[in-house]
Design a protein around this motif. Structure first.
Motif, PDB file in Angstrom:
ATOM      1  N   SER A  82       0.834  -1.211   0.000  1.00  0.00           N
ATOM      2  CA  SER A  82       0.000   0.000   0.000  1.00  0.00           C
ATOM      3  C   SER A  82       0.863   1.253   0.000  1.00  0.00           C
ATOM      4  O   SER A  82       0.601   2.206  -0.755  1.00  0.00           O
ATOM      5  CB  SER A  82      -0.930  -0.010   1.220  1.00  0.00           C
ATOM      6  OG  SER A  82      -1.805  -1.106   1.193  1.00  0.00           O
ATOM      7  N   LEU A  83       1.912   1.256   0.812  1.00  0.00           N
ATOM      8  CA  LEU A  83       2.822   2.410   0.842  1.00  0.00           C
ATOM      9  C   LEU A  83       3.549   2.569  -0.489  1.00  0.00           C
ATOM     10  O   LEU A  83       3.756   3.690  -0.960  1.00  0.00           O
ATOM     11  CB  LEU A  83       3.831   2.246   1.977  1.00  0.00           C
ATOM     12  CG  LEU A  83       3.292   2.409   3.401  1.00  0.00           C
ATOM     13  CD1 LEU A  83       4.377   2.078   4.426  1.00  0.00           C
ATOM     14  CD2 LEU A  83       2.787   3.833   3.623  1.00  0.00           C
ATOM     15  N   LEU A  84       3.928   1.450  -1.092  1.00  0.00           N
ATOM     16  CA  LEU A  84       4.622   1.509  -2.382  1.00  0.00           C
ATOM     17  C   LEU A  84       3.713   2.082  -3.464  1.00  0.00           C
ATOM     18  O   LEU A  84       4.132   2.967  -4.230  1.00  0.00           O
ATOM     19  CB  LEU A  84       5.090   0.109  -2.779  1.00  0.00           C
ATOM     20  CG  LEU A  84       5.790  -0.005  -4.136  1.00  0.00           C
ATOM     21  CD1 LEU A  84       7.064   0.831  -4.162  1.00  0.00           C
ATOM     22  CD2 LEU A  84       6.108  -1.467  -4.455  1.00  0.00           C
ATOM     23  N   PHE A  85       2.483   1.618  -3.545  1.00  0.00           N
ATOM     24  CA  PHE A  85       1.540   2.141  -4.534  1.00  0.00           C
ATOM     25  C   PHE A  85       1.282   3.628  -4.303  1.00  0.00           C
ATOM     26  O   PHE A  85       1.212   4.410  -5.250  1.00  0.00           O
ATOM     27  CB  PHE A  85       0.228   1.369  -4.478  1.00  0.00           C
ATOM     28  CG  PHE A  85       0.298  -0.004  -5.077  1.00  0.00           C
ATOM     29  CD1 PHE A  85       1.502  -0.547  -5.480  1.00  0.00           C
ATOM     30  CD2 PHE A  85      -0.844  -0.764  -5.245  1.00  0.00           C
ATOM     31  CE1 PHE A  85       1.588  -1.808  -6.038  1.00  0.00           C
ATOM     32  CE2 PHE A  85      -0.785  -2.030  -5.804  1.00  0.00           C
ATOM     33  CZ  PHE A  85       0.439  -2.554  -6.196  1.00  0.00           C
ATOM     34  N   PHE A  86       1.127   4.011  -3.032  1.00  0.00           N
ATOM     35  CA  PHE A  86       0.918   5.422  -2.688  1.00  0.00           C
ATOM     36  C   PHE A  86       2.109   6.264  -3.153  1.00  0.00           C
ATOM     37  O   PHE A  86       1.933   7.350  -3.720  1.00  0.00           O
ATOM     38  CB  PHE A  86       0.709   5.563  -1.184  1.00  0.00           C
ATOM     39  CG  PHE A  86       0.391   6.952  -0.729  1.00  0.00           C
ATOM     40  CD1 PHE A  86      -0.932   7.380  -0.632  1.00  0.00           C
ATOM     41  CD2 PHE A  86       1.403   7.839  -0.389  1.00  0.00           C
ATOM     42  CE1 PHE A  86      -1.226   8.662  -0.211  1.00  0.00           C
ATOM     43  CE2 PHE A  86       1.111   9.129   0.034  1.00  0.00           C
ATOM     44  CZ  PHE A  86      -0.204   9.535   0.129  1.00  0.00           C
ATOM     45  N   GLY A  87       3.323   5.745  -2.907  1.00  0.00           N
ATOM     46  CA  GLY A  87       4.521   6.484  -3.308  1.00  0.00           C
ATOM     47  C   GLY A  87       4.642   6.628  -4.811  1.00  0.00           C
ATOM     48  O   GLY A  87       5.056   7.682  -5.313  1.00  0.00           O
ATOM     49  N   ILE A  88       4.276   5.587  -5.553  1.00  0.00           N
ATOM     50  CA  ILE A  88       4.355   5.649  -7.014  1.00  0.00           C
ATOM     51  C   ILE A  88       3.402   6.708  -7.565  1.00  0.00           C
ATOM     52  O   ILE A  88       3.769   7.507  -8.439  1.00  0.00           O
ATOM     53  CB  ILE A  88       4.045   4.270  -7.626  1.00  0.00           C
ATOM     54  CG1 ILE A  88       5.174   3.291  -7.303  1.00  0.00           C
ATOM     55  CG2 ILE A  88       3.856   4.377  -9.141  1.00  0.00           C
ATOM     56  CD1 ILE A  88       4.891   1.867  -7.715  1.00  0.00           C
ATOM     57  N   ILE A  89       2.171   6.740  -7.053  1.00  0.00           N
ATOM     58  CA  ILE A  89       1.210   7.748  -7.512  1.00  0.00           C
ATOM     59  C   ILE A  89       1.686   9.152  -7.139  1.00  0.00           C
ATOM     60  O   ILE A  89       1.531  10.105  -7.923  1.00  0.00           O
ATOM     61  CB  ILE A  89      -0.183   7.475  -6.902  1.00  0.00           C
ATOM     62  CG1 ILE A  89      -0.708   6.113  -7.357  1.00  0.00           C
ATOM     63  CG2 ILE A  89      -1.171   8.557  -7.314  1.00  0.00           C
ATOM     64  CD1 ILE A  89      -0.881   5.963  -8.836  1.00  0.00           C
ATOM     65  N   THR A  90       2.295   9.290  -5.954  1.00  0.00           N
ATOM     66  CA  THR A  90       2.824  10.592  -5.538  1.00  0.00           C
ATOM     67  C   THR A  90       3.935  11.054  -6.473  1.00  0.00           C
ATOM     68  O   THR A  90       3.990  12.235  -6.857  1.00  0.00           O
ATOM     69  CB  THR A  90       3.349  10.517  -4.097  1.00  0.00           C
ATOM     70  OG1 THR A  90       2.288  10.105  -3.225  1.00  0.00           O
ATOM     71  CG2 THR A  90       3.853  11.876  -3.633  1.00  0.00           C
ATOM     72  N   LEU A  91       4.830  10.147  -6.850  1.00  0.00           N
ATOM     73  CA  LEU A  91       5.904  10.501  -7.778  1.00  0.00           C
ATOM     74  C   LEU A  91       5.350  10.887  -9.144  1.00  0.00           C
ATOM     75  O   LEU A  91       5.840  11.839  -9.768  1.00  0.00           O
ATOM     76  CB  LEU A  91       6.878   9.328  -7.914  1.00  0.00           C
ATOM     77  CG  LEU A  91       7.764   9.028  -6.705  1.00  0.00           C
ATOM     78  CD1 LEU A  91       8.608   7.780  -6.952  1.00  0.00           C
ATOM     79  CD2 LEU A  91       8.655  10.217  -6.382  1.00  0.00           C
ATOM     80  N   LEU A  92       4.333  10.172  -9.615  1.00  0.00           N
ATOM     81  CA  LEU A  92       3.701  10.525 -10.888  1.00  0.00           C
ATOM     82  C   LEU A  92       3.065  11.909 -10.820  1.00  0.00           C
ATOM     83  O   LEU A  92       3.144  12.687 -11.779  1.00  0.00           O
ATOM     84  CB  LEU A  92       2.644   9.479 -11.251  1.00  0.00           C
ATOM     85  CG  LEU A  92       3.163   8.109 -11.706  1.00  0.00           C
ATOM     86  CD1 LEU A  92       1.995   7.149 -11.894  1.00  0.00           C
ATOM     87  CD2 LEU A  92       3.960   8.236 -12.996  1.00  0.00           C
TER      88      LEU A  92
END
Length: 260
Positions: free
Chosen positions: A231-241
């Motif tokens: 969940s944290l990884l997916f959140f971080g990826i969307i934040t970077l995008l």
């Protein structure tokens, strides 16, 4: 200033370390049985030893979560655009969207299996139901909050509804859209785990169910930590995008401004 900045960025990590130390100490001092509450060190060791078996489950859940997230997000964006462009439909449909989130997924899941079988379709429906709502609501709010002055200015320049939507309202709503996407990205992992309880052959949800049935509490915690990490990884990826898109848009605006 430097110390305060380091503490501000590292405070969640330090707090997590303190909680793990307290957890480890409590299990040792109180002599809690491993099957009742394993120590963090025992959970870590079990995760390392079971990594080879976990890898297949992890890949299965990741594929399911990403697929459901993409489908649910697209549906949410389309619903938000339709309700915004056709305001007369919004009053009738919006309450139904809210009601859709009050249906317990645990109750709905067995019905989906009866209707659609044990394939991928019921699982994707479960994840899509979880993911589409935050995107739809956040996107709709972002589209609605476009400044009236800018809309009036565009209309004075002769812009139609289509140009108004693509050139002004949609770009202005990007921060809100990404807010919904970040929420949906975290929900997608838990939605995938719940969908795997419908009868999947592999996945973190299957691994968790088998571990719980065998009273392997350490493996249950391994699954929990994996879900949190995903969940944290997916959140971080969307934040970077989001940061990349905002930075790119800013550069494009500066380029157009300098060109003019």
């Amino acid at each position: 200033m430097i110390g305060r900045r380091i503490w501000k960025k590292g405070a969640p990590f330090f707090l997590l370390v303190l909680l793990l130390i307290a957890w480890e100490s409590a299990t040792a001092i109180l002599k809690i049985e491993k099957w009742l509450l394993p120590a963090p060190s025992a959970i870590f060791i079990e995760g390392i030893e079971s990594f080879h078996n976990l890898l297949g489950h992890l890949l299965s859940t990741t594929e399911l979560a990403i697929s459901g997230f993409l489908i649910g997000s697209c549906i949410g964006l389309l619903i938000a655009a339709a309700l915004h462009l056709f305001s007369g439909v919004k009053d009738a449909v919006y309450p139904l969207l809210i009601l859709s989130q009050n249906i317990p997924i645990i109750v709905l899941a067995p019905l989906l299996v009866i209707w659609f079988g044990f394939g991928m379709l019921p699982k994707l429906i479960v994840i899509s139901l979880v993911c589409f709502f935050p995107v739809a609501v956040a996107s709709l709010d972002g589209l609605r909050q476009t400044p009236y002055e800018l809309k009036h200015y565009f209309k004075m320049m002769g812009a139609g509804n289509r140009q108004l939507f693509w050139k002004l309202e949609l770009p202005h709503s990007i921060p809100s859209i990404f807010s919904g996407l970040k929420i949906s990205a975290t929900y997608s992992v838990m939605g995938a785990v719940i969908s795997e309880w419908l009868g999947a052959k592999s996945g973190i949800g299957v691994y968790m169910t088998l571990a719980s049935s065998a009273f392997r509490t350490d493996r249950v915690f391994v699954a929990i930590f994996i879900i949190m990490g995903m969940s944290l990884l997916f959140f971080g990826i969307i934040t970077l995008l989001e940061r990349y898109l905002v930075s790119w848009k800013r550069k494009e605006d500066e380029k157009h401004a300098s060109g003019n």
